[in-house]
Design a protein around this motif. Structure first.
Motif, PDB file in Angstrom:
ATOM      1  N   GLN A   1      64.142  88.824  41.993  1.00 11.05           N
ATOM      2  CA  GLN A   1      65.590  88.861  41.785  1.00 11.05           C
ATOM      3  C   GLN A   1      65.922  89.225  40.339  1.00 11.05           C
ATOM      4  O   GLN A   1      66.777  90.084  40.080  1.00 11.05           O
ATOM      5  N   LEU A   2      65.261  88.591  39.382  1.00 10.83           N
ATOM      6  CA  LEU A   2      65.518  88.890  37.973  1.00 10.83           C
ATOM      7  C   LEU A   2      65.067  90.297  37.612  1.00 10.83           C
ATOM      8  O   LEU A   2      65.693  90.974  36.783  1.00 10.83           O
TER       9      LEU A   2
ATOM     10  N   ASN B   1      57.235  73.719  45.210  1.00 14.43           N
ATOM     11  CA  ASN B   1      57.885  74.529  46.236  1.00 14.43           C
ATOM     12  C   ASN B   1      59.081  75.298  45.680  1.00 14.43           C
ATOM     13  O   ASN B   1      60.014  75.601  46.408  1.00 14.43           O
ATOM     14  N   ALA B   2      59.062  75.594  44.399  1.00 16.34           N
ATOM     15  CA  ALA B   2      60.171  76.314  43.779  1.00 16.34           C
ATOM     16  C   ALA B   2      60.176  77.761  44.259  1.00 16.34           C
ATOM     17  O   ALA B   2      59.122  78.376  44.455  1.00 16.34           O
ATOM     18  N   PRO B   3      61.359  78.313  44.469  1.00 16.85           N
ATOM     19  CA  PRO B   3      61.426  79.720  44.901  1.00 16.85           C
ATOM     20  C   PRO B   3      61.030  80.655  43.765  1.00 16.85           C
ATOM     21  O   PRO B   3      61.237  80.367  42.587  1.00 16.85           O
TER      22      PRO B   3
END
Length: 70
Positions: free
Chosen positions: A12-13, A5-7
């Motif tokens: 963003q990067l 469940n990591a975002p």
């Protein structure tokens, strides 16, 4: 199970890198992990330079090997 469940940090990067590219920022100055990329380079660069000068200095003094008297 932490990675399941990591975002997703890719957008963003991607925005960060594209903004830095527009500002003409060098790639090694953008991210915080840059020292990890540059440290081995600097160690190899200065290490081989120092070893070369050491060998040249010994050769000028008449020694044909890295260590010893001959």
């Amino acid at each position: 199970m932490g990675l399941v469940n990591a975002p997703n940090k890719v957008p963003q990067l991607q925005r960060q890198y594209q903004a830095a590219y527009k500002n003409h920022t060098r790639i090694w100055k953008i991210n915080t992990r840059s020292p990890y990329l540059l440290t081995p380079y600097w160690i190899l660069l200065w290490g081989t330079t120092a070893a070369g000068f050491y060998g040249m200095g010994r050769h000028i003094c008449g020694y044909k090997t890295w260590f010893g008297d001959k």
